[in-house]
Design a protein around this motif. Structure first.
Motif, PDB file in Angstrom:
ATOM      1  N   GLU A  17       3.392  11.117   5.774  1.00 26.23           N
ATOM      2  CA  GLU A  17       4.453  12.012   6.221  1.00 26.23           C
ATOM      3  C   GLU A  17       4.658  13.200   5.278  1.00 26.23           C
ATOM      4  O   GLU A  17       4.912  14.311   5.722  1.00 26.23           O
ATOM      5  CB  GLU A  17       5.755  11.214   6.346  1.00 26.23           C
ATOM      6  N   VAL A  18       4.561  12.962   3.965  1.00 25.88           N
ATOM      7  CA  VAL A  18       4.846  14.040   3.018  1.00 25.88           C
ATOM      8  C   VAL A  18       3.615  14.845   2.625  1.00 25.88           C
ATOM      9  O   VAL A  18       3.747  15.896   2.018  1.00 25.88           O
ATOM     10  CB  VAL A  18       5.541  13.516   1.737  1.00 25.88           C
ATOM     11  N   SER A  19       2.439  14.369   2.990  1.00 22.45           N
ATOM     12  CA  SER A  19       1.221  15.093   2.634  1.00 22.45           C
ATOM     13  C   SER A  19       1.095  16.364   3.455  1.00 22.45           C
ATOM     14  O   SER A  19       1.432  16.397   4.637  1.00 22.45           O
ATOM     15  CB  SER A  19      -0.002  14.193   2.857  1.00 22.45           C
ATOM     16  N   ASP A  20       0.595  17.407   2.818  1.00 24.16           N
ATOM     17  CA  ASP A  20       0.392  18.674   3.531  1.00 24.16           C
ATOM     18  C   ASP A  20      -0.983  18.747   4.186  1.00 24.16           C
ATOM     19  O   ASP A  20      -1.351  19.767   4.747  1.00 24.16           O
ATOM     20  CB  ASP A  20       0.594  19.857   2.582  1.00 24.16           C
ATOM     21  N   ARG A  21      -1.729  17.652   4.117  1.00 29.00           N
ATOM     22  CA  ARG A  21      -3.054  17.573   4.724  1.00 29.00           C
ATOM     23  C   ARG A  21      -3.355  16.112   5.040  1.00 29.00           C
ATOM     24  O   ARG A  21      -2.707  15.216   4.489  1.00 29.00           O
ATOM     25  CB  ARG A  21      -4.103  18.131   3.765  1.00 29.00           C
ATOM     26  N   PRO A  22      -4.314  15.870   5.911  1.00 30.42           N
ATOM     27  CA  PRO A  22      -4.675  14.466   6.160  1.00 30.42           C
ATOM     28  C   PRO A  22      -5.216  13.826   4.883  1.00 30.42           C
ATOM     29  O   PRO A  22      -5.968  14.444   4.130  1.00 30.42           O
ATOM     30  CB  PRO A  22      -5.775  14.560   7.222  1.00 30.42           C
ATOM     31  N   LEU A  23      -4.802  12.602   4.625  1.00 36.48           N
ATOM     32  CA  LEU A  23      -5.272  11.893   3.436  1.00 36.48           C
ATOM     33  C   LEU A  23      -6.648  11.305   3.684  1.00 36.48           C
ATOM     34  O   LEU A  23      -6.886  10.700   4.726  1.00 36.48           O
ATOM     35  CB  LEU A  23      -4.298  10.772   3.071  1.00 36.48           C
ATOM     36  N   THR A  24      -7.536  11.502   2.739  1.00 34.62           N
ATOM     37  CA  THR A  24      -8.866  10.910   2.829  1.00 34.62           C
ATOM     38  C   THR A  24      -8.769   9.449   2.381  1.00 34.62           C
ATOM     39  O   THR A  24      -7.805   9.062   1.711  1.00 34.62           O
ATOM     40  CB  THR A  24      -9.861  11.649   1.903  1.00 34.62           C
ATOM     41  N   PRO A  25      -9.758   8.634   2.705  1.00 34.21           N
ATOM     42  CA  PRO A  25      -9.750   7.259   2.201  1.00 34.21           C
ATOM     43  C   PRO A  25      -9.667   7.206   0.667  1.00 34.21           C
ATOM     44  O   PRO A  25      -8.979   6.348   0.113  1.00 34.21           O
ATOM     45  CB  PRO A  25     -11.074   6.689   2.713  1.00 34.21           C
ATOM     46  N   LYS A  26     -10.325   8.148  -0.014  1.00 35.06           N
ATOM     47  CA  LYS A  26     -10.239   8.181  -1.486  1.00 35.06           C
ATOM     48  C   LYS A  26      -8.814   8.490  -1.932  1.00 35.06           C
ATOM     49  O   LYS A  26      -8.311   7.872  -2.875  1.00 35.06           O
ATOM     50  CB  LYS A  26     -11.215   9.211  -2.053  1.00 35.06           C
ATOM     51  N   ASP A  27      -8.136   9.440  -1.262  1.00 33.77           N
ATOM     52  CA  ASP A  27      -6.737   9.739  -1.586  1.00 33.77           C
ATOM     53  C   ASP A  27      -5.884   8.479  -1.479  1.00 33.77           C
ATOM     54  O   ASP A  27      -5.087   8.173  -2.368  1.00 33.77           O
ATOM     55  CB  ASP A  27      -6.149  10.783  -0.622  1.00 33.77           C
ATOM     56  N   VAL A  28      -6.050   7.756  -0.378  1.00 33.48           N
ATOM     57  CA  VAL A  28      -5.250   6.556  -0.142  1.00 33.48           C
ATOM     58  C   VAL A  28      -5.519   5.521  -1.234  1.00 33.48           C
ATOM     59  O   VAL A  28      -4.586   4.927  -1.782  1.00 33.48           O
ATOM     60  CB  VAL A  28      -5.514   5.982   1.266  1.00 33.48           C
ATOM     61  N   GLN A  29      -6.774   5.315  -1.574  1.00 40.01           N
ATOM     62  CA  GLN A  29      -7.113   4.338  -2.623  1.00 40.01           C
ATOM     63  C   GLN A  29      -6.538   4.753  -3.970  1.00 40.01           C
ATOM     64  O   GLN A  29      -5.992   3.929  -4.699  1.00 40.01           O
ATOM     65  CB  GLN A  29      -8.635   4.161  -2.726  1.00 40.01           C
ATOM     66  N   ASP A  30      -6.668   6.046  -4.310  1.00 42.92           N
ATOM     67  CA  ASP A  30      -6.132   6.541  -5.584  1.00 42.92           C
ATOM     68  C   ASP A  30      -4.615   6.365  -5.652  1.00 42.92           C
ATOM     69  O   ASP A  30      -4.067   5.947  -6.671  1.00 42.92           O
ATOM     70  CB  ASP A  30      -6.482   8.013  -5.795  1.00 42.92           C
ATOM     71  N   LEU A  31      -3.944   6.694  -4.563  1.00 38.59           N
ATOM     72  CA  LEU A  31      -2.488   6.582  -4.530  1.00 38.59           C
ATOM     73  C   LEU A  31      -2.046   5.121  -4.551  1.00 38.59           C
ATOM     74  O   LEU A  31      -1.089   4.764  -5.240  1.00 38.59           O
ATOM     75  CB  LEU A  31      -1.924   7.309  -3.312  1.00 38.59           C
ATOM     76  N   LYS A  32      -2.723   4.282  -3.819  1.00 38.82           N
ATOM     77  CA  LYS A  32      -2.388   2.852  -3.836  1.00 38.82           C
ATOM     78  C   LYS A  32      -2.563   2.285  -5.252  1.00 38.82           C
ATOM     79  O   LYS A  32      -1.722   1.540  -5.737  1.00 38.82           O
ATOM     80  CB  LYS A  32      -3.257   2.079  -2.847  1.00 38.82           C
ATOM     81  N   ARG A  33      -3.651   2.671  -5.901  1.00 40.12           N
ATOM     82  CA  ARG A  33      -3.887   2.180  -7.262  1.00 40.12           C
ATOM     83  C   ARG A  33      -2.773   2.665  -8.192  1.00 40.12           C
ATOM     84  O   ARG A  33      -2.238   1.895  -8.991  1.00 40.12           O
ATOM     85  CB  ARG A  33      -5.259   2.620  -7.775  1.00 40.12           C
ATOM     86  N   ALA A  34      -2.401   3.928  -8.077  1.00 39.93           N
ATOM     87  CA  ALA A  34      -1.371   4.481  -8.953  1.00 39.93           C
ATOM     88  C   ALA A  34      -0.012   3.837  -8.710  1.00 39.93           C
ATOM     89  O   ALA A  34       0.716   3.525  -9.653  1.00 39.93           O
ATOM     90  CB  ALA A  34      -1.275   5.987  -8.769  1.00 39.93           C
ATOM     91  N   LEU A  35       0.331   3.618  -7.450  1.00 36.60           N
ATOM     92  CA  LEU A  35       1.649   3.075  -7.141  1.00 36.60           C
ATOM     93  C   LEU A  35       1.720   1.560  -7.276  1.00 36.60           C
ATOM     94  O   LEU A  35       2.767   1.007  -7.586  1.00 36.60           O
ATOM     95  CB  LEU A  35       2.079   3.494  -5.737  1.00 36.60           C
ATOM     96  N   PHE A  36       0.591   0.891  -7.048  1.00 37.67           N
ATOM     97  CA  PHE A  36       0.633  -0.568  -7.024  1.00 37.67           C
ATOM     98  C   PHE A  36      -0.192  -1.224  -8.130  1.00 37.67           C
ATOM     99  O   PHE A  36      -0.318  -2.434  -8.170  1.00 37.67           O
ATOM    100  CB  PHE A  36       0.147  -1.093  -5.662  1.00 37.67           C
ATOM    101  N   GLU A  37      -0.751  -0.419  -9.037  1.00 35.51           N
ATOM    102  CA  GLU A  37      -1.552  -0.980 -10.122  1.00 35.51           C
ATOM    103  C   GLU A  37      -0.732  -1.959 -10.960  1.00 35.51           C
ATOM    104  O   GLU A  37      -1.214  -2.985 -11.408  1.00 35.51           O
ATOM    105  CB  GLU A  37      -2.092   0.143 -11.000  1.00 35.51           C
ATOM    106  N   ASP A  38       0.516  -1.604 -11.168  1.00 32.82           N
ATOM    107  CA  ASP A  38       1.422  -2.501 -11.866  1.00 32.82           C
ATOM    108  C   ASP A  38       2.456  -2.970 -10.842  1.00 32.82           C
ATOM    109  O   ASP A  38       3.515  -2.369 -10.698  1.00 32.82           O
ATOM    110  CB  ASP A  38       2.105  -1.764 -13.023  1.00 32.82           C
ATOM    111  N   PRO A  39       2.138  -4.023 -10.079  1.00 32.37           N
ATOM    112  CA  PRO A  39       3.050  -4.445  -9.012  1.00 32.37           C
ATOM    113  C   PRO A  39       4.452  -4.757  -9.503  1.00 32.37           C
ATOM    114  O   PRO A  39       5.416  -4.564  -8.791  1.00 32.37           O
ATOM    115  CB  PRO A  39       2.395  -5.694  -8.420  1.00 32.37           C
ATOM    116  N   ALA A  40       4.566  -5.207 -10.735  1.00 27.85           N
ATOM    117  CA  ALA A  40       5.895  -5.531 -11.250  1.00 27.85           C
ATOM    118  C   ALA A  40       6.776  -4.280 -11.292  1.00 27.85           C
ATOM    119  O   ALA A  40       7.952  -4.327 -10.947  1.00 27.85           O
ATOM    120  CB  ALA A  40       5.795  -6.152 -12.631  1.00 27.85           C
ATOM    121  N   ALA A  41       6.199  -3.144 -11.705  1.00 29.90           N
ATOM    122  CA  ALA A  41       6.984  -1.910 -11.796  1.00 29.90           C
ATOM    123  C   ALA A  41       7.436  -1.455 -10.415  1.00 29.90           C
ATOM    124  O   ALA A  41       8.609  -1.139 -10.206  1.00 29.90           O
ATOM    125  CB  ALA A  41       6.170  -0.806 -12.471  1.00 29.90           C
TER     126      ALA A  41
END
Length: 188
Positions: A17-41
């Motif tokens: 929703e907030v992206s100004d362009r369609p997210l590529t599979p690499k974008d999604v993986q990078d963002l998931k890793r950044a946001l969920f790499e430390d699940p506790a946080a």
């Protein structure tokens, strides 16, 4: 604790929703890793009684005050959680998307503004519209003269301060002790 699949899906929907362009599979993986790499946080952001995203300048002296504000907010009550953008893994990659996801997920965004050097205007612009505006609290450094204040803050950021002040969510401080006291006593 593992983050439930439905919460991961909600975050990915936010990203789209907030992206100004369609997210590529690499974008999604990078963002998931950044946001969920430390699940506790991220779990703390999602499931704490109150979550706070503390923003401001990362210059040496200012960064110390950001950390102080974050620590005060986390320690005030059991099960409150506060964090800085730098606490998010790989926070500089896809910064804008992560910022938008985080401000949508937290209960409060607490800005510590001492000047507008270093990107504050972008953050202020992103936060200056409902529904995000309702969750913003600002701790603004007070200067002794109007000229000194104008040197620190330009007209664009001053307009943002007016929006926040109209909501009674602008708190001023001059010393570190005042900053700590305003944080402890005035921020929800």
């Amino acid at each position: 604790m593992t983050i439930p699949d439905e919460d991961v899906a909600d975050v990915l929907d936010d990203l789209e929703e907030v992206s100004d362009r369609p997210l590529t599979p690499k974008d999604v993986q990078d963002l998931k890793r950044a946001l969920f790499e430390d699940p506790a946080a991220f779990t703390k952001i999602l499931y704490s009684d109150r979550s706070y995203f503390v923003i401001g300048s990362y210059n040496d002296e200012e960064a110390k005050r950001l950390l102080t504000v974050s620590q005060v907010l986390t320690r005030r009550r059991t099960n409150d959680y506060s964090f800085l953008m730098k606490d998010i893994p790989e926070f500089t990659a896809n910064f804008a998307l992560k910022f938008h996801v985080l401000v949508r997920r937290v209960d409060y965004v607490v800005g510590v503004f001492e000047h507008n050097r270093g990107g504050h205007e972008w953050e202020a612009g992103a936060l200056s519209h409902p529904p995000l505006l309702e969750k913003v609290w600002l701790l603004k450094r007070e200067y002794p003269t109007t000229d000194a204040e104008r040197d620190a803050f330009d007209a664009m950021i001053a307009h943002f301060f007016d929006l926040i002040e109209d909501r009674n969510q602008l708190l001023e401080w001059t010393t570190d002790d005042e900053l700590r006291k305003q944080t402890e006593t005035k921020i929800p």
